[in-house]
Design an enzyme around this catalytic site. Structure first.
Site, PDB file in Angstrom:
ATOM      1  N   GLY A 100      -3.300  31.661  -6.336  1.00  0.00           N
ATOM      2  CA  GLY A 100      -2.963  31.422  -7.739  1.00  0.00           C
ATOM      3  C   GLY A 100      -4.209  31.512  -8.596  1.00  0.00           C
ATOM      4  O   GLY A 100      -5.099  32.309  -8.296  1.00  0.00           O
ATOM      5  N   GLU A 101      -4.258  30.736  -9.667  1.00  0.00           N
ATOM      6  CA  GLU A 101      -5.379  30.725 -10.624  1.00  0.00           C
ATOM      7  C   GLU A 101      -5.461  32.013 -11.433  1.00  0.00           C
ATOM      8  O   GLU A 101      -6.312  32.139 -12.308  1.00  0.00           O
ATOM      9  CB  GLU A 101      -6.745  30.532  -9.922  1.00  0.00           C
ATOM     10  CG  GLU A 101      -6.884  29.278  -9.105  1.00  0.00           C
ATOM     11  CD  GLU A 101      -8.260  29.149  -8.426  1.00  0.00           C
ATOM     12  OE1 GLU A 101      -9.093  30.075  -8.528  1.00  0.00           O
ATOM     13  OE2 GLU A 101      -8.498  28.114  -7.789  1.00  0.00           O
ATOM     14  N   GLY A 102      -4.637  33.001 -11.106  1.00  0.00           N
ATOM     15  CA  GLY A 102      -4.761  34.318 -11.721  1.00  0.00           C
ATOM     16  C   GLY A 102      -5.583  35.286 -10.900  1.00  0.00           C
ATOM     17  O   GLY A 102      -5.907  36.387 -11.372  1.00  0.00           O
TER      18      GLY A 102
END
Lengths: 361, 361
Positions: free
Chosen positions: A326-328
């Site tokens: 995640g986190e981009g």
């Protein structure tokens, strides 16, 4: 919501279809490039889609950002997550210190990182500006309610977190951003994402619930049971994305949906990250299917269920590297591939310009 | 060959196994990074392999180059290629003008482009220096012989094109390059690549022969027949990569094999491009299987047969974007993903450094 905020109805009404004529013109240029027909495969598809979204034959995605939407989750009360809830603000501080996975990858691809607090529990200092990264506070609440026991939020809150994600993204677009990647931070957020995925794609829940940050077998069983109960109690309406978000969602997932709507509204291409971002994509798609004309799927997450979401949306991921952070992070890496496609489209000579002999037909 | 050239035997003797201890130490650092265990998937594998190859816990691949090996092919006499043979030098000129697909992608990822003429038919001016790109002339011959009628080259020529690829690559490594991608240019070169692939992987020829730059069905049939005849006439020895290269190969394919051997010899990580580069990889692997410890597969080409080659070598491609251009384009894009992994490894904080709570066990 304040009086001067745009409504979701107005947002949806403002999202126009991408003009096929721009894509056709872009395809015509591709056909002249000094290489066998479409020999760079999906890079051509990427550059042509961006031409259509940006309404140009000189596409430009050099100004890029990853927007990390953050929120906390009441379902953490059920106790199956291996990480404590304090990790949500701790990781945001790490983003602002340039110390996390997304920072390394965003810097590598030349993207800014912006953190948007749509509803974490604690207060963070909005003045936390380090390394050029920014934190915006636009809380809809302080964590959702535990959706395994009742609705995660009210319908009004669902609308609010979408609209605040829309507004913040629109502001950033106004500052010149040309390509946006979505990101997420919120310990516990694979649970609402799995619930959203199961309801909106009509996939069996067991195929949507995965190990998240790393739950073991007994915890996975409890996670599945809690989400199952949450869907049974809340009975989210699969025909109404706003209802699904309100009953089993998360504030950051609404923020991501709003971000996607803003990109589509303003004609800016968007890259979805993984499981949580694509749950936001499902909400946005439910509200306005046309939003997909503006979206790319950055990667296929290792998290079980993400592939089902992408199949449902008809999005083919750009990368498949077994990532599940995640986190981009997946969006950031994919943005660089899109930019490669755009530069190729702009810079490669035609057969005529290069003076290279063409194929016999 | 001149007296002072290294022999293939000496090259092979000089290639040492990668030290597992470096990889183990790198894995230990990965386990401390502020994210769930190995949450960035293959990015961790990439960074740890590069640590092992570079014998360091501070890996660095910022100085990168794509080496495009070029050659011409006697099998063009058979007349099935849609592009004429003049396209080989025309495309080299385009590379030196910064106008081709590889130029756009290499520039995007921060890699230099170097063209090495291992055996095209015409003479090009070695002073052609534009945009910082370089052309080196080290011809083993002026195009191979038509291998569908007899051997492509002599055994001595096969050794010479490998050693010249080795030497030129070693020179570039001496100038500080830290990550090398292979590329190719040579109209007709999918034919020798398919022959090499069929012989060395023992795959049926029909599964190895594809459309190259775009042959139609009747030409595909003639291509298959010509290659089939070439293998039948030449009877290349599948246990001897040098014999396979001599009988059905190409000068640039030998150059690529030499490039890979040089990276392994000098401890520099390498990224294979597509079908032609991986044919070079098969030759290098036949001579010294250990070379794979230094190699990454940049992507899976759309060209039929490439997947079989990668399976045989046990290499999992980094990207799969339907590309089939060659020139090193797949390698270039993949180099950026490897660099992302390296930067992530170096820059992400540990849980302790970031002050983030760890998972309960």
């Amino acid at each position: 919501m304040s009086e001067n905020q745009i409504s979701i109805q107005d947002i949806i009404a403002g999202i126009k279809p991408v003009e096929a004529a721009w894509r056709d013109e872009a395809k015509e240029r591709t056909s002249q490039l000094v290489m066998p027909p479409r020999a760079l495969g999906r890079l051509h598809d990427f550059s042509e889609k961006i031409c259509a979204v940006q309404k140009t034959l000189r596409p430009d995605v050099s100004r890029k950002a990853v927007l990390i939407f953050a929120g906390d989750h009441g379902i953490m009360e059920e106790g199956f997550s291996p990480f404590p809830q304090e990790v949500t603000p701790e990781m945001i501080k790490t983003f602002l210190r340039d110390g996390a996975g997304i920072n390394a990858l965003a810097t590598h691809v030349g993207a800014e990182v912006e953190v948007i607090d749509t509803g974490i529990i604690p207060d963070l200092d909005p003045g936390m500006l380090q390394g050029g990264h920014r934190l915006t506070i636009c809380k809809t609440g302080r964590g959702t309610a535990n959706f395994s026991r009742g609705p995660a939020m009210t319908r009004q809150e669902a609308e609010q977190c979408i609209v605040s994600g829309f507004q913040r993204t629109a502001d950033l677009i106004g500052q010149g951003l040309q390509l946006l990647g979505t990101g997420d931070m919120g310990i516990g957020n694979t649970s609402p994402s799995a619930a959203i995925g199961a309801v909106l794609t009509q996939t069996p829940l067991k195929d949507m619930v995965g190990r998240g940050t790393g739950v073991d077998d007994p915890a996975l069983k409890r996670k599945l049971e809690a989400i199952e109960r949450g869907i049974a109690i809340n009975r989210p309406d699969p025909a109404d994305g706003l209802d699904v978000l309100a009953r089993v969602g998360g504030f950051e997932i609404g923020g991501i949906a709003g971000c996607l709507l803003a990109g589509a509204y303003h004609g800016v291409p968007l890259v979805l990250d993984g499981f949580i971002s694509t749950a936001g994509g499902l909400i946005a798609h439910s509200l306005c299917p046309r939003v997909l004309e503006y979206c790319f799927a950055g990667h296929c997450s290792q998290e079980q269920g993400h592939g089902h979401m992408l199949d449902f949306l008809g999005l083919e991921p750009i990368l498949d590297l077994g990532m599940r952070l995640g986190e981009g992070t997946g969006a950031a890496l994919a943005m660089s591939v899109l930019e490669a496609g755009v530069k190729m489209f702009n810079q490669v000579l035609t057969f005529a310009e290069a003076g290279v002999s063409e194929a016999s037909s």
